[in-house]
Structure formats: structure tokens, C-alpha cells
Design an enzyme around this catalytic site. Structure first.
Site, PDB file in Angstrom:
ATOM      1  N   LYS A   1      -2.062   9.350  -7.463  1.00 16.42           N
ATOM      2  CA  LYS A   1      -1.566   9.911  -8.997  1.00 16.42           C
ATOM      3  C   LYS A   1      -1.745   9.118  -9.902  1.00 16.42           C
ATOM      4  CE  LYS A   1       2.553  11.638 -11.063  1.00 16.42           C
ATOM      5  NZ  LYS A   1       3.930  11.713 -10.971  1.00 16.42           N
TER       6      LYS A   1
ATOM      7  N   LYS B   1      -0.608   5.282  -5.634  1.00 16.97           N
ATOM      8  CA  LYS B   1      -1.643   4.847  -6.576  1.00 16.97           C
ATOM      9  C   LYS B   1      -2.493   6.150  -6.948  1.00 16.97           C
ATOM     10  CE  LYS B   1      -3.392   1.971  -3.701  1.00 16.97           C
ATOM     11  NZ  LYS B   1      -2.274   1.687  -2.847  1.00 16.97           N
TER      12      LYS B   1
ATOM     13  N   GLY C   1       0.724  -1.145  -0.214  1.00 15.47           N
ATOM     14  CA  GLY C   1       0.064  -0.059  -0.056  1.00 15.47           C
ATOM     15  C   GLY C   1       0.715   1.395   0.184  1.00 15.47           C
ATOM     16  N   ASP C   2       0.329   2.440  -0.021  1.00 14.45           N
ATOM     17  CA  ASP C   2       0.964   3.676  -0.071  1.00 14.45           C
ATOM     18  C   ASP C   2       1.837   3.785  -1.250  1.00 14.45           C
ATOM     19  OD1 ASP C   2      -0.448   4.358   2.321  1.00 14.45           O
ATOM     20  OD2 ASP C   2       0.829   3.118   3.393  1.00 14.45           O
TER      21      ASP C   2
ATOM     22  N   GLY D   1      -6.242   5.396   2.183  1.00 15.42           N
ATOM     23  CA  GLY D   1      -6.241   6.792   1.882  1.00 15.42           C
ATOM     24  C   GLY D   1      -5.744   7.048   0.546  1.00 15.42           C
ATOM     25  N   HIS D   2      -6.145   7.833  -0.233  1.00 15.82           N
ATOM     26  CA  HIS D   2      -5.538   8.436  -1.314  1.00 15.82           C
ATOM     27  C   HIS D   2      -5.385   9.966  -1.213  1.00 15.82           C
ATOM     28  CE1 HIS D   2      -5.319   4.997  -3.948  1.00 15.82           C
ATOM     29  NE2 HIS D   2      -6.659   4.910  -4.265  1.00 15.82           N
TER      30      HIS D   2
ATOM     31  N   GLN E   1      -5.148  -0.301  -0.824  1.00 17.94           N
ATOM     32  CA  GLN E   1      -3.999  -0.867  -0.117  1.00 17.94           C
ATOM     33  C   GLN E   1      -3.001  -1.742  -1.292  1.00 17.94           C
ATOM     34  OE1 GLN E   1      -6.879  -2.476   2.001  1.00 17.94           O
ATOM     35  NE2 GLN E   1      -6.461  -1.347   4.070  1.00 17.94           N
TER      36      GLN E   1
ATOM     37  N   THR F   1      -3.786   8.051   6.343  1.00 12.25           N
ATOM     38  CA  THR F   1      -4.941   7.773   7.175  1.00 12.25           C
ATOM     39  C   THR F   1      -4.559   7.984   8.743  1.00 12.25           C
ATOM     40  OG1 THR F   1      -5.817   5.895   5.581  1.00 12.25           O
ATOM     41  CG2 THR F   1      -6.785   6.187   7.858  1.00 12.25           C
TER      42      THR F   1
ATOM     43  N   ARG G   1       5.998   5.464   8.312  1.00 11.76           N
ATOM     44  CA  ARG G   1       5.942   4.302   7.767  1.00 11.76           C
ATOM     45  C   ARG G   1       7.360   3.602   7.864  1.00 11.76           C
ATOM     46  NH1 ARG G   1       3.269   7.056   2.285  1.00 11.76           N
ATOM     47  NH2 ARG G   1       1.084   6.839   3.164  1.00 11.76           N
TER      48      ARG G   1
HETATM   49  P1  GDP Z   1      -1.511   5.739  -2.430  1.00  9.95           P
HETATM   50  O1  GDP Z   1      -2.403   5.592  -1.125  1.00  9.95           O
HETATM   51  O2  GDP Z   1      -1.017   4.481  -3.040  1.00  9.95           O
HETATM   52  O3  GDP Z   1      -2.118   6.800  -3.159  1.00  9.95           O
HETATM   53  O4  GDP Z   1      -0.335   6.594  -1.720  1.00  9.95           O
HETATM   54  P2  GDP Z   1      -0.228   7.735  -0.997  1.00  9.95           P
HETATM   55  O5  GDP Z   1      -1.627   8.509  -0.480  1.00  9.95           O
HETATM   56  O6  GDP Z   1       0.622   7.426   0.439  1.00  9.95           O
HETATM   57  O7  GDP Z   1       0.467   8.663  -1.940  1.00  9.95           O
HETATM   58  C1  GDP Z   1       1.853   8.980  -1.940  1.00  9.95           C
HETATM   59  C2  GDP Z   1       2.255  10.260  -1.874  1.00  9.95           C
HETATM   60  O8  GDP Z   1       3.338  10.425  -2.783  1.00  9.95           O
HETATM   61  C3  GDP Z   1       1.530  11.559  -2.160  1.00  9.95           C
HETATM   62  O9  GDP Z   1       1.735  12.434  -1.358  1.00  9.95           O
HETATM   63  C4  GDP Z   1       1.789  11.787  -3.713  1.00  9.95           C
HETATM   64  O10 GDP Z   1       1.546  13.156  -3.972  1.00  9.95           O
HETATM   65  C5  GDP Z   1       3.157  11.439  -3.731  1.00  9.95           C
HETATM   66  N1  GDP Z   1       3.876  10.928  -4.951  1.00  9.95           N
HETATM   67  C6  GDP Z   1       3.147  10.143  -5.747  1.00  9.95           C
HETATM   68  N2  GDP Z   1       4.070   9.852  -6.913  1.00  9.95           N
HETATM   69  C7  GDP Z   1       5.259  10.337  -6.471  1.00  9.95           C
HETATM   70  C8  GDP Z   1       6.502  10.700  -7.127  1.00  9.95           C
HETATM   71  O11 GDP Z   1       6.852   9.998  -8.016  1.00  9.95           O
HETATM   72  N3  GDP Z   1       7.348  11.256  -6.161  1.00  9.95           N
HETATM   73  C9  GDP Z   1       7.298  11.894  -5.044  1.00  9.95           C
HETATM   74  N4  GDP Z   1       8.375  12.675  -4.455  1.00  9.95           N
HETATM   75  N5  GDP Z   1       5.960  11.810  -4.507  1.00  9.95           N
HETATM   76  C10 GDP Z   1       5.065  11.386  -5.133  1.00  9.95           C
END
Ligand code: GDP
Length: 438
Positions: free
Chosen positions: A19, A17, A13-14, A41-42, A225, A302, A307
Site C-alpha cells: 500500500k 509495504k 515482512g508483510d 508478495g505484495h 520482506q 504467498t 501468521r
Molecule cells: P506487504 O507484503 O508488506 O505488502 O504486506 P501484505 O501483502 O501482507 O499486505 C498487507 C495487507 O494489509 C493487504 O491486504 C493490505 O490491503 C492490507 N493493509 C495495508 N495497510 C492496512 C491498514 O492500514 N489497515 C488494514 N486494515 N489493512 C491494511
């Protein structure tokens, strides 16, 4: 012709996704979130402002896009109300004309959250849940006494439904904290409130998805996740209570497997993270871990929990590619490792006297004991944001991608949080080669 693509997390997870979902959303007519609840959470950026959605698919940002919350979801009415309220304030249309909830989704009751919290507070084995009541909600579902969104249609049944929940859950709550169990009448009131919140959105979502496929709409199925947290295929028992793999999209959207065209897995490139309990073979500690955590903003969306951080694990990734039948990998956050001279990548585990290459040859307890076998890749110092084409990437990055591609085709490389910080190698919805943006 309609394209149906499942997007899942290929790690714990995290993976970023949110983006990738956002980028793919531009090409989809419908987004279906198919499992889990507000334990995921996204992070999305709306008008330059960061916000986190836990239940509503992030595709809601795109005007006119239809968003479905599917059959295998566990929905907390308070969270849903708060989230739709926050989106409305940002001028995002969250009306029942474009947001739909399956009548088969389960409702997270306050007693489920209470029980989750009491369990995590009690001594003993901790899974490290987010205390959002998701586990107990799925337990009630498996015990056939869960309450579904469709049950809200007829309030005459509320007493009977509540009694079923009460009998199942009250003994454990009483044991953990005497007098904490609310009265049945309070649970009935709670259902009446949930009725007002959910009922306008209830639809036959399986039928909607089928119709959309037939009319040529593109559909994005959004997993929550990550693969290694899947109830069946993750590092059991340190897993979530639902299906996080691509196959879950079928059950969670009410369709069959022949309907899906592609499965894209999202993974951080060069490192990975985990929150909660459970094994993490490539976990690192110390200054470097701290640096990666800080640069990558690796704190739970969340819960805000820091992490754990470790190197990229190709044993786990190969497994994820197998159980999801991945047709592509979207790699994120490589920019976070800029300036780190050597990037070790795990290609096997040493376990006792064996070299193990298949993740599922070991269980969660064995995985605590393995020693990772690393292949080392030289790092990069270049600013990847300036790179528009795969061919212009630093040679060291190309070598790393080449190694990952022994597992599955890399279709996208994200080099920063912004949409334009993306190099698309192949777009599963439309063939675009080597273009920087969609
Ligand atoms: P998700 O649940 O899989 O969407 O993951 P998160 O919510 O933890 O999102 C990941 C974080 O990393 C967010 O704040 C995004 O803006 C950021 N993020 C996504 N892709 C990239 C990247 O390629 N580089 C960096 N530095 N940050 C990123």
C-alpha cells in the site's frame, strides 16, 4: 531535483509495504525492486480487485511508470510469465518499453524449487521457506555456478552452464529422493524457455537508474520482506537468502550509497507478525491473537499460512532504524487494534539476569528465551478512518506515536487498506504536511 527513496519492511515482512509503495508510486518516475524473488508478495488492488504480485514491482499499476527488476533478484520464469499474463488481462501494460530486467539477476531453475521442497519435507531443522527455490538459487550464485538472465543471450553456452548446476545440486537431490534429478537435456530446454520469456526485457538497469537520477527523475527503491529476515542482519539462521535492508538497494540497483536520499521503514503499529520458523519475543496466543489475525487478515500472501501475531517490539524497531538508517517510519494497520483496551509495547527484554535494549546483543537462540518488558498504552475505540489530521487523532494514539517517534519520525499512518485511509505527516518525495491524501 530528483529524490531517491528506499522503502523497506522494518519488521518480519508483510508490514503492508504494498500500500505504501502504491502511494509513493504516484510521485516516482521509476520503481526498482532490488532483491528477493517470488517468496515475497505484495497485495495490490487493481480496479477494485485484489491481486498479488511476487516479482513485478507493484508500480506497474501506474501508466507510464518504468519498473525495474534489479541485480540481486532471483527470478522464476514461470512466475514471471504468469504474473505478466495476469496483469495483461487487467489491461496493464507489461511491455519491455516499461518493464526491465537486470542481466545480473539470477534465474530460479525448477531443480532449485525441487530441492527447496525436498529439504523442507525432510526431517530436521526447518527454516519455514516458501519452497519457491529462492534459497537454492542464491546458494548456486554464491557457489559461482548460478545462471543469470544475461547468460540467456547465447544458447551455445547452455550445456556448460547446466553442467555446473548439475554437479552442485544432483548429489543432494539424489540423496533426498532417488531418480528425482532431471536430465541435463531437460535443464537445457528449460533455459531455452526462460530465454524466450526474459530476453525481451533485459536491459542495463544500473545505467538506466544513473541516467534517471541525472535527468531529475524520482526513484523509489522497493525492498522485499523485512529487515529481521535479512541474510546478514536478521535473526540468522531464520532468515531469507538475500538482502532486505535499505543498503541492499545499492547492490540490487547497481548504484552507490551517496545516491540515496531517504530510507522509509514500514511497520505495523501496535502489533507485528511473523511466518516461518525463528524467534518472536512478543508473540501472543489465544483469543486476542486470533482476533488480531482475523481482523488484520494475517495470512501469508504467498502461501496462505496463518501468521503468528505479537505486540509491537520497539527493541527490534530501534534496531531496524539503525541498520537501515531510517529517515522515516510508515506505520500501518493501527485500525486493526480498535477496541482493544490496552496495547502493550515491548521496550526491552529480560534475558537471564540482564535487561537487554539492543536487539543484536542476542542471537536467534537467545531471543527464544527472552521475556519482553512492556510499557502499556491505553487503546482507542474511535473510528480512525474519520480522522484527517494528526492533531485530530485520539490522545491515546498520539501517546503511542510519540513513543514510537523516540526511534524515528513517523511520516505516515495507515488506518485501513484503502489509499484514502491514510494520514500523511510528511511525504519524502514532496513536502505535504498533515494532508489526508497525496
Ligand atoms: P506487504 O507484503 O508488506 O505488502 O504486506 P501484505 O501483502 O501482507 O499486505 C498487507 C495487507 O494489509 C493487504 O491486504 C493490505 O490491503 C492490507 N493493509 C495495508 N495497510 C492496512 C491498514 O492500514 N489497515 C488494514 N486494515 N489493512 C491494511
Amino acid at each position: 531535483m530528483s529524490k531517491k527513496v528506499v522503502l523497506i519492511g522494518a519488521q518480519w515482512g508483510d508490514e503492508g509495504k504494498g500500500k505504501v509503495v502504491d502511494l509513493y508510486t504516484e510521485f516516482a518516475d521509476i520503481v526498482v525492486r532490488y532483491s528477493g524473488g517470488s517468496n515475497a508478495g505484495h497485495t495490490l488492488v487493481v480496479n477494485g480487485e485484489k491481486m498479488i504480485t511476487h516479482l513485478v514491482p507493484s508500480g506497474i499499476r501506474k501508466p507510464g511508470m518504468k519498473c525495474i527488476m534489479g541485480d540481486d533478484m532471483a527470478l522464476d520464469p514461470d512466475v514471471f510469465k504468469e504474473e505478466t499474463g495476469a496483469l495483461r488481462v487487467r489491461n496493464i501494460d507489461v511491455s519491455p518499453k516499461r518493464l526491465f530486467i537486470s542481466s545480473e539477476a539470477h534465474i530460479v531453475l525448477s531443480v532449485c524449487k525441487l530441492l527447496d521442497g525436498l529439504r523442507e519435507g525432510a526431517s530436521g531443522n526447518r527454516i519455514g521457506t516458501t519452497k519457491r527455490g529462492i534459497g537454492p538459487t542464491y546458494e548456486l550464485r554464491a557457489a559461482r555456478v548460478g545462471i543469470r538472465v544475461g547468460d540467456l543471450h547465447d544458447p551455445r553456452n547452455f550445456d556448460g552452464l547446466v553442467r555446473g548446476v548439475y554437479e552442485k545440486i544432483a548429489p543432494e537431490i539424489d540423496r533426498l529422493r532417488r531418480d528425482a534429478m532431471p536430465k541435463c537435456s531437460e535443464l537445457v530446454e528449460e533455459l531455452s524457455r526462460a530465454r524466450e520469456i526474459f530476453l525481451p526485457y533485459v536491459a542495463n538497469t544500473s545505467k538506466m537508474v544513473e541516467r534517471a537520477c541525472k535527468s531529475g527523475d524520482n526513484i523509489l527503491f522497493e525492498g522485499a520482506q523485512g529487515t529481521l529476515l535479512d541474510l546478514t542482519h536478521g535473526t540468522y539462521p531464520f532468515v531469507t537468502s538475500s538482502s532486505t535492508i535499505a543498503g541492499g538497494a545499492c547492490s540490487g540497483a547497481g548504484i552507490g550509497p551517496t545516491m540515496i536520499d531517504e530510507a522509509v521503514g514500514v511497520a505495523k503499529c501496535g502489533y507485528m507478525t511473523r511466518v516461518g520458523g525463528g524467534p518472536f519475543p512478543t508473540k501472543i496466543k489465544g483469543e486476542l491473537a486470533e482476533q488480531i489475525r482475523k481482523t488484520g487478515g494475517e495470512f501469508g500472501a504467498t502461501t496462505g499460512r496463518p501468521r503468528d501475531v505479537g505486540w509491537m517490539d520497539l527493541v527490534a524497531l530501534e534496531y531496524a532504524a539503525r541498520v537501515n538508517s531510517l529517515t522515516g517510519l510508515a506505520l500501518t494497520k493501527l485500525d486493526v487494534l480498535r477496541g482493544i483496551p490496552v496495547i502493550p509495547v515491548c521496550v526491552a527484554y529480560k534475558y537471564k539476569n540482564w535487561v537487554v535494549k539492543d536487539f543484536d546483543d542476542l542471537d536467534a537462540h537467545d531471543l527464544e528465551l527472552v521475556v519482553p518488558v512492556y510499557e502499556e498504552f491505553l487503546g482507542f475505540t474511535e473510528d480512525l478512518n474519520r480522522v484527517c489530521r494528526r492533531s485530530d487523532l485520539p490522545d491515546n494514539v498520539k501517546r503511542l506515536l510519540g513513543r514510537v517517534e523516540e526511534i524515528a519520525e513517523v511520516v505516515l499512518l495507515s488506518t485501513g487498506p484503502k489509499a484514502e485511509e491514510t494520514i500523511v505527516f510528511r511525504n519524502p518525495f514532496a513536502e505535504v504536511s498533515d494532508a489526508r491524501t497525496f
